[in-house]
Write a protein that holds these residues in place. Structure first.
Motif: not given
Length: 779
Positions: A246-248, A251-253, A290-296
């Motif tokens: 959750s902490s990461c 930002c990464h979502a 697209g740009e999805n920031y990893t978490y999904t």
């Protein structure tokens, strides 16, 4: 369609970032003292952090940075109607704008990124920092058009690059606080100005460990022999895997914020909503588009679902990959047998690229010139490449081979068809996106399955909001009890369109959910119900909940959609003056968004200010001359104002824009009926019935106008069908009884009235009317 990628990349992720002021608040006031204060005791970690991409997430532009990392070739690049060139002069970096009407120079004040791309920020009016139109590709050492690179390449949608000056590229309002530390937006709504501050650029130690002033004061007086249990700092070593992830993810979502701030270790879903596969930034199978920031994608990983994997297993706190020299060790200890026998498992030579676990399970794709690894960790599925053009690991390496070749290879290697389930789920997502409900039963069965994936399930529920089929509701209601907060929240949001007494009770129970995201979506749905249908205790609980909901809606007052959503809340609560104020603020911040105009027209209409309602709708249609909702609402408004000729034109335009609109066709039928043009009324009622078979009013009206033109037999046939399909729609009994009497079928009319009186859910007025008819025929 304008570049929706950027609206996702820089705008749909609704949080705040930077202006260009360092914070003036004292350390004593905030407790944050900056990363340099950590050096005395943690020099080694400080040096690892300072040189990392976290530490350099944002930097001031400097000659040193420019000489070490940038090249200036003086070549102009076309962006829209102008040309731009990067230049180094007088110790500063500049982007020079060359246009027909003006030449201008913009200073590069801040630099973002550096792993793949350097973006540059320049100060603009009202405290804004704007992403400049040229960025620098770190790998090929070339300048390029920033927004053009962010056009999605999917074949079923069309994007256009937006102008670099648009608000989606305003750094203060679009990028989360993921490039600076201890951000304070300090947005002033009245002046529409930012006075944004931060403690230091980059992601500092205190971003993950919290304010350290008390920790430093404590440790100055300690010896190693007397360490207390509480060191007055957030110790991430003590985090569970879920807390670390959750902490990461903060930002990464790709997410929407629900609160003003996030404290490391807190549950992600107490602060954010997550974008899933309903969004076209994902292929139907879940791969990145697209740009999805990893978490999904991370939440789709079987390794993550197992519960024993956190981000720091593979990455250090500064973001570095721990296993660069021996990447396959990252899959230990869970996959010891496969790592030890990598040739047999991977079907590639031991020392080849294809024998690396991450090559097949975390393939690297590129978007907007940024490379990113797929964190779903799923095996290659070339079958979905064939069906949906999503990337697969095989063809990312074997670029001269086809997806069919790769598909054939993996099918030979594996006796079990592991691709089948992913291909099936991608098919469900693709069908739902296209509003093809031929697979509805399969979609509902999947949602009902206890072993479902929470990302696919959430995506399907969100997409099912477009589905007109009534059988979906029981399944969606059951999903309110799902273990996943994403699934529960999406089900609550969907039930906004089906607020039956049973569903209202279920939604009220969610107000006690432990996670804000679930409560938020339940409150959103419940904001539409009249309070007088609730018990007093429920009303009191709902009022308390609405205070929390309203607070969440005000998290991003610098964004138009926050005021739009506030307006919707106030409209539902009949707080009309506040609704108008919120919609007008939304319009002020985003004058070219049409939905605030349409909704404010509804409020003006309820306040009997129809001149203002009409002006708002016509402004919406000026923005988008092909907007269905605008024409439909304008037609209804003009009908109410007795300007029937203009109303007919508006409804016809609505029908032209949306030929499947039952509402537009029905309203045209009513208008023509009022004018005595019965054949036209019959024609449009037939169309309304065809377009929406689930609405009894349309079927009844079709029969009504048919009997008006003398087609009694067809009218009787339709009324019987209406009663069969909608046995509680009372007007059908009244009209059918009248027609049966008129055609001499009195006994049939009597039987019909008995049938009607046995319907317990008929409204009182209709029941009394039918009872009188029955008594008159029974004498």
């Amino acid at each position: 369609m304008k570049n929706r990628v950027f609206l996702i990349l820089l705008s749909i992720v609704l949080y705040s970032l930077v202006s260009y002021c360092e914070t003036k608040r004292s350390d004593e006031e905030t407790g944050y003292v900056g990363s340099s204060s950590c050096r005395t005791c943690h020099e080694r970690f400080y040096q690892l952090w300072a040189t990392s991409h976290h530490g350099k997430a944002m930097q001031r532009f400097s000659m040193e940075l420019a000489k070490e990392n940038l090249t200036f070739d003086g070549q102009p690049i076309a962006v829209g109607e102008n040309k731009y060139v990067a230049e180094l002069k007088d110790g500063k970096g500049w982007i020079i704008e060359q246009g027909r009407n003006r030449n201008h120079k913009y200073e590069m004040v801040y630099v973002l990124g550096g792993k793949n791309i350097y973006y540059f920020l320049t100060p603009m009016n009202k405290g804004r920092l704007q992403v400049l139109p040229l960025a620098f590709n770190v790998r090929d050492k070339k300048w390029y058009n920033t927004t053009k690179s962010m056009i999605r390449h999917a074949t079923d949608i069309h994007d256009e690059a937006i102008d670099w000056r648009e608000s989606a590229l305003t750094f203060n309002s679009s990028c989360y606080s993921c490039h600076v530390s201890q951000l304070q937006t300090n947005y002033d709504l009245e002046s529409d100005c930012y006075h944004t501050t931060w403690k230091e650029p980059g992601i500092n130690c205190e971003t993950c460990h919290g304010a350290s002033l008390k920790h430093i004061e404590l440790c100055r007086n300690l010896t190693k022999e007397k360490l207390p249990s509480d060191l007055k700092i957030i110790r991430t070593k003590d985090f569970s895997n879920q807390e670390m992830n959750s902490s990461c993810a903060s930002c990464h979502a790709k997410m929407r914020p629900l609160t003003q701030s996030y404290q490391p270790g807190e549950n992600f879903f107490n602060h954010f909503d997550l974008i899933t596969l309903e969004d076209y930034d994902f292929y139907p199978d879940g791969r990145d588009l697209g740009e999805n920031y990893t978490y999904t994608l991370w939440l789709m990983s079987p390794c993550v679902k197992f519960g024993k994997l956190s981000c720091i297993h593979c990455h250090t706190s500064s973001g570095r990959f721990r296993f660069n020299d021996e990447p396959n060790k990252s899959c230990l200890p869970c996959h010891k047998e496969r790592v030890g026998n990598v040739e047999a498992h991977s079907h590639h030579k031991k020392d080849s690229e294809g024998a690396k676990c991450i090559a097949c399970h975390m393939p690297m794709t590129e978007f907007a010139k940024m490379k990113r690894s797929d964190h779903s960790m799923l095996p290659p599925t070339p079958a979905t490449t064939i069906a949906y053009k999503s990337p697969n690991a095989c063809n990312l390496c074997h670029t001269k081979k086809t997806a069919a070749w790769a598909d054939s290879a993996v099918r030979k290697w594996h006796k079990v068809d592991y691709q089948a389930e992913k291909l099936r789920l991608a098919g469900l997502i693709s069908a739902a996106r296209k509003e093809d409900w031929s697979k509805l039963n399969e979609m509902l069965d999947y949602i009902n399955n206890n072993d479902h994936d929470e990302i696919f399930t959430t995506s399907l529920i969100r997409l099912l909001r477009l589905c007109p089929k009534q059988e979906k509701w029981a399944v969606i209601k059951d999903a309110l009890n799902d273990p996943s907060p994403l699934v529960r929240s999406s089900a609550a949001e969907a039930l906004e369109e089906n607020l039956t007494p049973e569903n209202v009770k279920a939604l009220i129970s969610l107000l006690n959910d432990s996670l804000l995201l679930v409560r938020y979506k339940a409150m959103r749905a419940l904001s539409r119900i009249p309070k007088n249908i609730l018990e007093k205790s429920e009303q009191i609980n709902l009022d308390k909940a609405f205070a929390e909901y309203e607070k969440a809606l005000k998290v991003r007052l610098d964004h138009w959609i926050s005021h739009y959503n506030l307006g919707n809340f106030y409209l539902n609560q009949q707080r009309y003056n506040e609704a108008i104020h919120s919609y007008n603020l939304s319009i002020k911040l985003k004058p070219d968004e049409l939905m605030p105009y349409i909704n404010v027209s509804i409020v003006y209409n309820r306040l009997k200010q129809n001149d203002k309602a009409e002006a708002a709708l016509r402004k919406a249609l000026e923005i988008d001359p092909q907007n269905y909702a605008g024409y439909l609402n304008l037609g209804m408004l003009l009908s109410e104002m007795r300007r029937r000729g203009e109303a007919v034109l508006a409804f016809k335009k609505a029908l032209e824009v949306n030929p499947s609109s039952a509402k537009a066709a029905y309203n045209l039928a009513v208008l023509y009926g009022q004018e005595g043009l019965l054949d036209e009324a019959v024609k449009y009622c037939a169309l309304a019935t065809k377009n929406d078979e689930k609405e009894p009013k349309y079927l009844y009206s079709y029969a009504f106008y048919l009997q008006k033109v003398g087609n009694l037999n067809r009218a009787i046939e339709l009324l019987k069908k209406c009663i069969q399909n909608f046995p509680t729609y009372g007007e059908s009994y009244v009209l059918l009884g009248y027609l049966l009497e008129k055609t001499g079928k009195v006994e049939d009319a009597v039987q019909l009235y008995v049938q009607a009186l046995n319907q317990k859910k008929l409204d009182y007025g209709t029941r009394e009317k039918i009872l009188a008819k029955f008594k008159a025929l029974s004498k």
